[in-house]
Design a protein around this motif. Structure first.
Motif, short mmCIF file in Angstrom:
data_model
loop_
_atom_site.label_atom_id
_atom_site.label_comp_id
_atom_site.label_asym_id
_atom_site.label_seq_id
_atom_site.Cartn_x
_atom_site.Cartn_y
_atom_site.Cartn_z
N GLU A 231 0.69 -1.06 0.14
CA GLU A 231 0.60 0.02 -0.32
C GLU A 231 0.61 1.62 -0.26
N HIS A 232 1.74 1.08 0.32
CA HIS A 232 2.82 2.61 0.54
C HIS A 232 4.44 2.52 0.40
N ILE A 233 4.61 1.35 -0.72
CA ILE A 233 5.80 1.44 -0.93
C ILE A 233 6.22 1.03 -2.91
N GLN A 234 5.50 -0.12 -2.51
CA GLN A 234 5.49 -0.40 -4.39
C GLN A 234 4.75 0.80 -5.41
N ASN A 235 4.11 1.64 -5.00
CA ASN A 235 3.95 1.98 -5.50
C ASN A 235 3.66 3.41 -5.76
N VAL A 236 4.34 3.41 -4.81
CA VAL A 236 5.05 4.93 -4.87
C VAL A 236 5.98 4.97 -5.97
N ARG A 237 5.26 6.97 -7.21
CA ARG A 237 6.70 6.78 -8.01
C ARG A 237 6.37 8.54 -7.93
N TYR A 238 7.80 9.22 -8.27
CA TYR A 238 7.76 10.56 -8.24
C TYR A 238 8.80 10.56 -9.81
N GLY A 239 8.48 12.18 -9.99
CA GLY A 239 9.50 12.78 -10.60
C GLY A 239 9.38 11.44 -11.81
N LYS A 240 10.49 11.38 -13.01
CA LYS A 240 10.54 10.84 -14.61
C LYS A 240 10.54 8.96 -14.25
N ASN A 241 12.11 9.18 -12.87
CA ASN A 241 12.45 7.97 -12.45
C ASN A 241 12.06 7.30 -11.56
N GLY A 242 12.00 7.97 -10.41
CA GLY A 242 12.08 7.60 -9.20
C GLY A 242 10.76 6.47 -8.24
N TYR A 243 11.54 5.62 -7.72
CA TYR A 243 10.55 4.87 -6.52
C TYR A 243 11.47 4.13 -6.07
N ILE A 244 10.55 3.77 -4.76
CA ILE A 244 10.71 2.84 -3.67
C ILE A 244 11.71 1.56 -4.25
N PHE A 245 12.45 1.17 -3.36
CA PHE A 245 13.14 0.03 -3.50
C PHE A 245 13.44 -1.25 -1.82
#
Length: 657
Positions: A231-245
């Protein structure tokens, strides 16, 4: 260029501005172009720095936000679990209550058996959840997972350490009606192994029984983790190529933009430079939050490896390394766009500057032609009158010039003569001695070399003397950092011969420090005061002639009558210079006029009255300082002497304006 006639002067006035204006225009445009290029490079560097810093802040913000979300969701889910367990128990509680009402006519044993069998098969949480019932004294009524506990007293059960398993709960219900806490229990289909379990138990007073259920801590934590990742990590996107791993500390990928990586063991992930990506990420997470750089496995936009800067934060109790980063390729694209933008702005600016420069040059050239025509008419109209006046003025100027020149040259030659007399005497003695030795055949090479070396050293000293006097009369006005000891040495070097000839003893106390000032102007002022002090001993029978020359550093302006406004520049401190003699002092009627122009107490042939006036102008206006004169007493060898005391206060650093 030598101008020999008025026509040449007019031609010079007419055409030289064109050349000068053209050269200045070229120079200014060149300087503007160079400055623009320098600013262009600086701006690109600033954009690069700002991009990196802003993206670092952004990635750090995203990771820290994810970390806070984890902490918040963990707390919320724990609270939710408690509510869920209470809700489940409350449902069974109502069932028991209804059964009790329905079968209240039955004996307690038979009633409890009906309740037990009605609840035995109830399951929730994928079959992990169940309910148990017992008397509050520890006598077990229902335990679906461990039936052997039923109809037995479990209050006597102990763990491997000899501790009673349920004593705390039994004691709790002696005074309370609810219990929420942890205990150990077996899992369905997991044998007799016990796991930590969060449990909620409620007392049903009418039958004096407790009803409870729980959730295994391990399953609960896994549920929290999966919920947070989903719910809080996998679908996080920001900017062009930003994500959380996320990696766990064993190297397994728990979250990533590439879903095929999730669940894989990636501890040996390495970039093209041999950088062990996963191991370094885990290492940083265990140490402290921070940035690392490497070549990322993929860039979402291109699907290819790219240089990456990543912020890492650890969740130690879960063994998680959370991270996010930005790619160098994004920065290069950003800088390329900014480069084009800046280049277009620079070109437009240069174009406007060139147009303005051409217009101004044309105006100035036209103005120069106009002025030259005015001057031509002026020269034609007043030629004879000006020529006559020039001739008359030249005669007067030559007289004054010759007088001034002779006075200056006389003083200069006198100083140089005193400085040169001893070295020239040494050179003459060595030369004549060498000649005699040669005539007598007594001159050997060693003695000759020694004599020549002495002559060379002496002539260097004579040359240095010329340089010292030339430097004093250097017209260049340059503000620079100078040392108090150097200023003192230069001033004394210029008047040392006069001090010796006048048999004046010099006493000094110098604080060695540096300050910023106009050196030659300060030297000129000091020389005027020192020469005045030396002249004060003329025609006076004073046995012990003394001039005291002190330079001190002070944090505050301590002159009693020093105007605060005049001393406001000394934010870093002050240099205080005092020059005091014992020549008897200045007459009371003269002391207030000492700094006025053309005021002098000397004979007209010996002074013009301009020296101390110029000193006042230099100190107060040019050097932003303050000068004062007073009669003061000086003690020497237990005797007191009266003399003039000049005090100069200068700021450590001159501020313009």
């Amino acid at each position: 260029m030598l101008i020999k006639s008025e026509q040449q002067l007019l031609n010079f006035i007419k055409y030289s501005p064109i050349i000068i204006i053209t050269l200045i225009a070229i120079l200014i445009n060149s300087l503007i172009y160079i400055q623009n290029e320098q600013n262009f490079e600086k701006d690109l560097e600033i954009y690069k720095k700002n991009y990196i810093e802003s993206n670092k802040r952004l990635t750090k913000f995203q990771v820290e936000k994810a970390y806070k979300d984890i902490q918040r969701e963990r707390e919320n889910l724990e609270h939710r679990l408690e509510n869920r367990l209470k809700t489940r128990v409350q449902e069974v509680y109502l069932t028991v209550e209804n059964l009790h009402k329905k079968y209240s006519h039955l004996e307690e044993k038979e009633l409890l058996n009906i309740i037990k069998e009605s609840i035995r098969t109830i399951r929730f949480n994928d079959g992990r959840g169940y309910f148990y019932i017992a008397k509050k004294n520890g006598f077990s009524i229902l335990h679906p997972i461990t039936p052997e506990y039923e109809n037995n007293d479990v209050s006597k059960l102990k763990d491997s350490f000899g501790n009673y398993l349920y004593k705390e709960i039994i004691d709790h219900f002696k005074t309370e009606e609810e219990y929420f806490g942890e205990l150990k229990a077996v899992k369905p289909n997991m044998g007799n192994k016990k796991f930590e379990k969060v449990t909620y138990i409620k007392l049903y007073k009418p039958l004096d029984i407790i009803i409870g259920t729980g959730e295994y801590k391990e399953d609960f934590n896994n549920e929290i983790k999966n919920h947070i990742i989903r719910e809080h990590i996998q679908n996080v996107r920001y900017g062009k190529n930003g994500y959380i791993f996320i990696f766990d500390y064993d190297g397994y990928q728990l979250a990533h933009v590439k879903k095929e990586y999730i669940g894989k063991q990636r501890i040996d992930l390495v970039d093209s430079n041999g950088f062990m990506i996963t191991k370094e990420i885990i290492k940083q997470a265990k140490k402290e939050p921070g940035f690392i750089s490497y070549i990322g496995s993929i860039m979402p936009e291109t699907g290819k490896p790219a240089y990456k800067t990543t912020y890492i934060r650890g969740v130690d109790d879960w063994g998680w390394a959370i991270g996010s980063g930005f790619y160098n390729l994004d920065m290069l694209k950003y800088l390329e766009a900014k480069k084009k933008e800046l280049r277009a702005m620079n070109n437009e600016s240069l174009k406007k500057t060139l147009i303005i420069s051409l217009i101004l040059s044309a105006i100035l050239i036209a103005l120069a032609f106009y002025i030259s025509n005015i001057l031509k008419n002026f020269f034609t109209r007043y030629h004879e009158r000006i020529e006559n006046e020039i001739q008359e003025n030249r005669k007067k100027d030559m007289v004054l010039y010759q007088q001034s020149k002779m006075a200056s040259m006389g003083e200069m030659l006198g100083n140089i003569a005193h400085q040169w007399r001893q070295p020239l005497s040494s050179v003459s003695t060595i030369a004549s001695g060498t000649k005699i030795q040669k005539e007598l055949g007594m001159l050997d090479d060693k003695e000759f070399d020694k004599g020549m070396e002495t002559i060379v050293k002496t002539t260097k000293h004579l040359s240095q003397t010329i340089d010292d006097f030339r430097e004093f009369f250097n017209p260049n006005r340059v503000k620079k950092e100078v040392d108090t000891q150097v200023i003192y040495n230069k001033a004394i070097q210029l008047i040392s011969s006069r001090l010796t000839s006048k048999e004046i003893e010099l006493k000094s106390d110098i604080d060695s420090t540096v300050f910023v000032t106009y050196e030659n102007e300060l030297l000129q002022g000091l020389m005027n005061i020192l020469n005045n002090a030396i002249d004060a001993f003329e025609n006076k029978e004073i046995k012990n002639r003394i001039i005291k020359f002190d330079i001190k550093f002070q944090k505050e302006c301590k002159m009693p009558n020093c105007d605060i406004k005049e001393c406001s520049q000394g934010k870093e401190g002050y240099i205080t210079i005092t020059i005091q003699d014992n020549a008897g002092g200045i007459a009371k009627e003269h002391i207030d006029k000492i700094f006025e122009a053309y005021f002098t107490t000397k004979y007209k042939s010996q002074g013009t009255g301009i020296g101390l006036y110029m000193t006042y102008e230099i100190i107060n206006k040019h050097l932003k300082g303050f000068i004062n004169v007073e009669n003061s007493e000086m003690k020497h060898d237990t005797q007191s002497y009266k003399g003039a005391k000049f005090t100069i206060i200068l700021p450590i650093n001159i501020e313009e304006g």
